[in-house]
Design an enzyme around this catalytic site. Structure first.
Site, PDB file in Angstrom:
ATOM      1  N   GLU A  98       0.837  -1.206   0.000  1.00 51.73           N
ATOM      2  CA  GLU A  98       0.000   0.000   0.000  1.00 51.73           C
ATOM      3  C   GLU A  98       0.864   1.246   0.000  1.00 51.73           C
ATOM      4  O   GLU A  98       2.001   1.227   0.476  1.00 51.73           O
ATOM      5  CB  GLU A  98      -0.894   0.019   1.253  1.00 51.73           C
ATOM      6  N   ASP A  99       0.314   2.326  -0.519  1.00 55.99           N
ATOM      7  CA  ASP A  99       1.018   3.603  -0.418  1.00 55.99           C
ATOM      8  C   ASP A  99       0.780   4.232   0.944  1.00 55.99           C
ATOM      9  O   ASP A  99       1.695   4.737   1.572  1.00 55.99           O
ATOM     10  CB  ASP A  99       0.613   4.554  -1.560  1.00 55.99           C
ATOM     11  N   ASP A 102      -4.742   5.235   6.182  1.00 57.16           N
ATOM     12  CA  ASP A 102      -5.286   6.421   6.851  1.00 57.16           C
ATOM     13  C   ASP A 102      -6.371   5.958   7.828  1.00 57.16           C
ATOM     14  O   ASP A 102      -6.068   5.581   8.964  1.00 57.16           O
ATOM     15  CB  ASP A 102      -5.814   7.374   5.768  1.00 57.16           C
ATOM     16  N   PHE A 151      -3.259  16.341   4.292  1.00 56.25           N
ATOM     17  CA  PHE A 151      -3.485  15.684   3.014  1.00 56.25           C
ATOM     18  C   PHE A 151      -2.201  15.697   2.195  1.00 56.25           C
ATOM     19  O   PHE A 151      -1.724  16.737   1.787  1.00 56.25           O
ATOM     20  CB  PHE A 151      -4.621  16.355   2.245  1.00 56.25           C
ATOM     21  N   ARG A 164       0.233  11.844  -8.690  1.00 62.58           N
ATOM     22  CA  ARG A 164       0.786  10.520  -8.380  1.00 62.58           C
ATOM     23  C   ARG A 164       2.223  10.388  -8.873  1.00 62.58           C
ATOM     24  O   ARG A 164       3.015   9.649  -8.303  1.00 62.58           O
ATOM     25  CB  ARG A 164      -0.040   9.415  -9.041  1.00 62.58           C
TER      26      ARG A 164
HETATM   27  C1  PRP Z   1      -6.132   5.712  -0.909  1.00 63.96           C
HETATM   28  C2  PRP Z   1      -4.787   5.095  -0.614  1.00 63.96           C
HETATM   29  C3  PRP Z   1      -5.124   3.857   0.179  1.00 63.96           C
HETATM   30  C4  PRP Z   1      -6.372   4.266   0.936  1.00 63.96           C
HETATM   31  C5  PRP Z   1      -6.014   4.602   2.344  1.00 63.96           C
HETATM   32  O1  PRP Z   1      -6.701   5.054  -2.013  1.00 63.96           O
HETATM   33  O2  PRP Z   1      -4.117   4.766  -1.807  1.00 63.96           O
HETATM   34  O3  PRP Z   1      -5.406   2.773  -0.668  1.00 63.96           O
HETATM   35  O4  PRP Z   1      -6.881   5.441   0.273  1.00 63.96           O
HETATM   36  O5  PRP Z   1      -7.094   5.150   3.038  1.00 63.96           O
HETATM   37  P1  PRP Z   1      -7.922   4.415   4.177  1.00 63.96           P
HETATM   38  O6  PRP Z   1      -6.954   3.794   5.127  1.00 63.96           O
HETATM   39  O7  PRP Z   1      -8.675   5.565   4.806  1.00 63.96           O
HETATM   40  O8  PRP Z   1      -8.837   3.429   3.545  1.00 63.96           O
HETATM   41  P2  PRP Z   1      -7.975   5.616  -2.799  1.00 63.96           P
HETATM   42  O9  PRP Z   1      -9.200   4.968  -2.276  1.00 63.96           O
HETATM   43  O10 PRP Z   1      -7.945   7.115  -2.807  1.00 63.96           O
HETATM   44  O11 PRP Z   1      -7.738   5.072  -4.274  1.00 63.96           O
HETATM   45  P3  PRP Z   1      -6.430   5.302  -5.168  1.00 63.96           P
HETATM   46  O12 PRP Z   1      -5.361   4.434  -4.590  1.00 63.96           O
HETATM   47  O13 PRP Z   1      -6.832   4.855  -6.523  1.00 63.96           O
HETATM   48  O14 PRP Z   1      -6.076   6.763  -5.085  1.00 63.96           O
HETATM   49 MG    MG Z   2      -6.871   8.343  -3.918  1.00 61.31          MG
HETATM   50 MN    MN Z   3      -5.238   3.335  -2.786  1.00 60.16          MN
END
Ligand code: PRP
Ligand code: MG
Ligand code: MN
Length: 180
Positions: A98-99, A102, A151, A164
């Site tokens: 994961e990146d 949160d 953010f 990104r």
């Molecule tokens: C973002 C991020 C994680 C997730 C973390 O993805 O890349 O996957 O949110 O947040 P959380 O712990 O509150 O669930 P996003 O849903 O924005 O999709 P993306 O990766 O395509 O940007």
């Molecule tokens: Mg996102």
């Molecule tokens: Mn994500």
């Protein structure tokens, strides 16, 4: 793009160095275990490609896509499966890449999904962790860096799909999303 960033949190160099360290750690853990490494689209793509090239381990890769932010700065609270993996996880050692974690909702959802499918082990490596944002209890096994409750964008993380491809991570100027 650079102009929209208020402050750099982690430089390209710092991130690359951390990817090497984490890669070597994961290499020791997973050598001989033939893990299925799953990247969570889309944010994890950049980290995924950097981390796995620091691992001299037989592995397979797959990708899963879930979304809950719909591009914005706030979690909708609802995690939706957009694209499933193609591989069976039954009896497999799964490593999620994961990146950022949160609220924890994304990985809570994914862990439950794969546990239900009979994965042998499920572990999580996230490059960034925002512990102050946590709403459900998810504990990553490996964390690259902690980030404050702001953010952040770059190195895979987006605002409305943009930023990104920034090679570093920074805090977005509030004026970019304020009047939305
Ligand atoms: C973002 C991020 C994680 C997730 C973390 O993805 O890349 O996957 O949110 O947040 P959380 O712990 O509150 O669930 P996003 O849903 O924005 O999709 P993306 O990766 O395509 O940007
Ligand atoms: Mg996102
Ligand atoms: Mn994500």
């Amino acid at each position: 793009m650079n102009n929209d960033i208020l402050k750099t949190l982690y430089s390209q160099q710092q991130i690359q160095k951390r990817c090497q360290q984490l890669g070597h750690t994961l290499d020791k853990v997973y050598r001989g275990k033939r893990p299925l490494v799953i990247g969570v689209l889309k944010g994890a793509v950049i980290f995924m490609t950097d981390i796995i090239r620091n691992m001299d381990t037989y592995m397979q890769m797959d990708f899963i896509d879930v979304s809950s932010y719909n591009g914005g700065t706030k979690s909708s609270g609802h995690v939706k499966l957009q694209k499933d993996i193609d591989t069976s996880v039954k009896g497999r050692n799964v490593l999620f890449i994961e990146d950022i974690i949160d609220t924890g909702r994304t990985l809570d959802f994914l862990q439950k999904l794969l546990r239900g499918r009979g994965a042998k082990s499920i572990r999580i490596c996230t490059l960034f962790d925002k512990p102050a944002g946590r709403l459900v209890d998810v504990k990553p096994n490996w964390v690259g860096f902690k980030v404050p409750n702001e953010f952040v964008v770059g190195y895979g993380m987006d605002y409305e799909g943009y930023y990104r491809n920034l090679p570093y991570v920074g805090i977005l100027k509030p004026k970019i999303y304020e009047n939305k």
